[in-house]
Design an enzyme around this catalytic site. Structure first.
Site, PDB file in Angstrom:
ATOM      1  CB  SER A 188      -0.947  -0.038   1.197  1.00 30.45           C
ATOM      2  OG  SER A 188      -1.774   1.105   1.219  1.00 30.45           O
TER       3      SER A 188
ATOM      4  CG  HIS B 294      -4.496  -1.434  -1.303  1.00 25.22           C
ATOM      5  ND1 HIS B 294      -4.862  -0.666  -0.231  1.00 25.22           N
ATOM      6  CD2 HIS B 294      -3.851  -2.510  -0.781  1.00 25.22           C
ATOM      7  CE1 HIS B 294      -4.472  -1.242   0.888  1.00 25.22           C
ATOM      8  NE2 HIS B 294      -3.837  -2.357   0.587  1.00 25.22           N
TER       9      HIS B 294
ATOM     10  CG  ASP C  17      -4.999  -5.496   2.405  1.00 27.63           C
ATOM     11  OD1 ASP C  17      -5.574  -6.583   2.613  1.00 27.63           O
ATOM     12  OD2 ASP C  17      -4.914  -4.967   1.282  1.00 27.63           O
TER      13      ASP C  17
END
Length: 213
Positions: A20, A47, A137
């Site tokens: 990320s 992401h 995540d």
């Protein structure tokens, strides 16, 4: 035959890189360190990038840094497509029966979504690599990968621009190796390309590990 339905060519058939915040630089560093003839397919989830800019530039930036062929994922492609496959920005990838399916609505935890679907399918033939990023995540995905016999590598949090994701993965007890960013390519190459390394470098799962997601 392997778990993915392809003839087994080695212990590991897939490397999944997830990141990320700070991930573009970290992903570029890892891919740069892999040899141009690296034989194991690589899937990338990054992401947090803005659309449409992130959609347009991520694969190009990674291709510039790497000697490997880099492209965006196509819906329905094999999860073990040769080269480097990038899940497009703003989309979530999930594996089903050896195929990668894309949903045009990024999950809040797209790394977990992909790893959870890959774990039962690819199992012990997969290496998951959790890089820099905010949040947790990848931590649930790490448990699933480990539970199904795969390996988990995390970026040493002290070398991460954002330490939350690797720290959360480490807290599960399901991580095999925590190494500085610059050493991750060597760890991947050793596990996938050195004869016998996968078994020789096996790491027992600690009794306190949280394997259940």
């Amino acid at each position: 035959m392997s778990a993915t339905g392809r003839p087994a060519t080695g212990r590991f058939e897939l490397v999944v890189l997830v990141a990320s915040a700070g991930g573009v630089e970290a992903l570029g560093s890892v891919l740069t360190g892999l040899p141009p003839a690296f034989p194991t397919p690589v899937l990338v989830v990054q992401h947090g990038l803005r659309r449409p800019v992130g959609q347009q530039v991520l694969a190009s930036v990674l291709a510039y840094r790497s000697g490997l062929h880099v492209r965006y994922a196509d819906d329905g492609q094999s999860v073990t497509r040769p080269g480097v496959t990038v899940v497009p920005t703003g989309m979530t990838g999930r594996a089903d029966q050896g195929r990668l399916h894309l949903v045009d609505d990024e999950d809040r935890r797209p790394a977990d979504a992909l790893l959870r679907s890959l774990g039962p399918a690819v199992g012990r033939a997969m290496i998951a690599v959790v890089l820099t990023g905010h949040g947790e995540d990848g931590s649930v995905g790490a448990r699933v990968v480990k539970r199904h016999g795969g390996r988990v590598i995390v970026q040493n949090p002290s070398t991460a621009k954002a330490a939350s994701m690797p720290t959360a993965a480490l807290a599960t007890g399901c991580v095999d190796f925590a190494v500085p960013l610059e050493r991750i390519p060597a760890a991947i190459v050793a596990l996938t390309m050195a004869p016998g390394a996968a078994e020789m470098l096996a790491v027992p799962t600690p009794s306190w590990a949280r394997l259940l997601a």
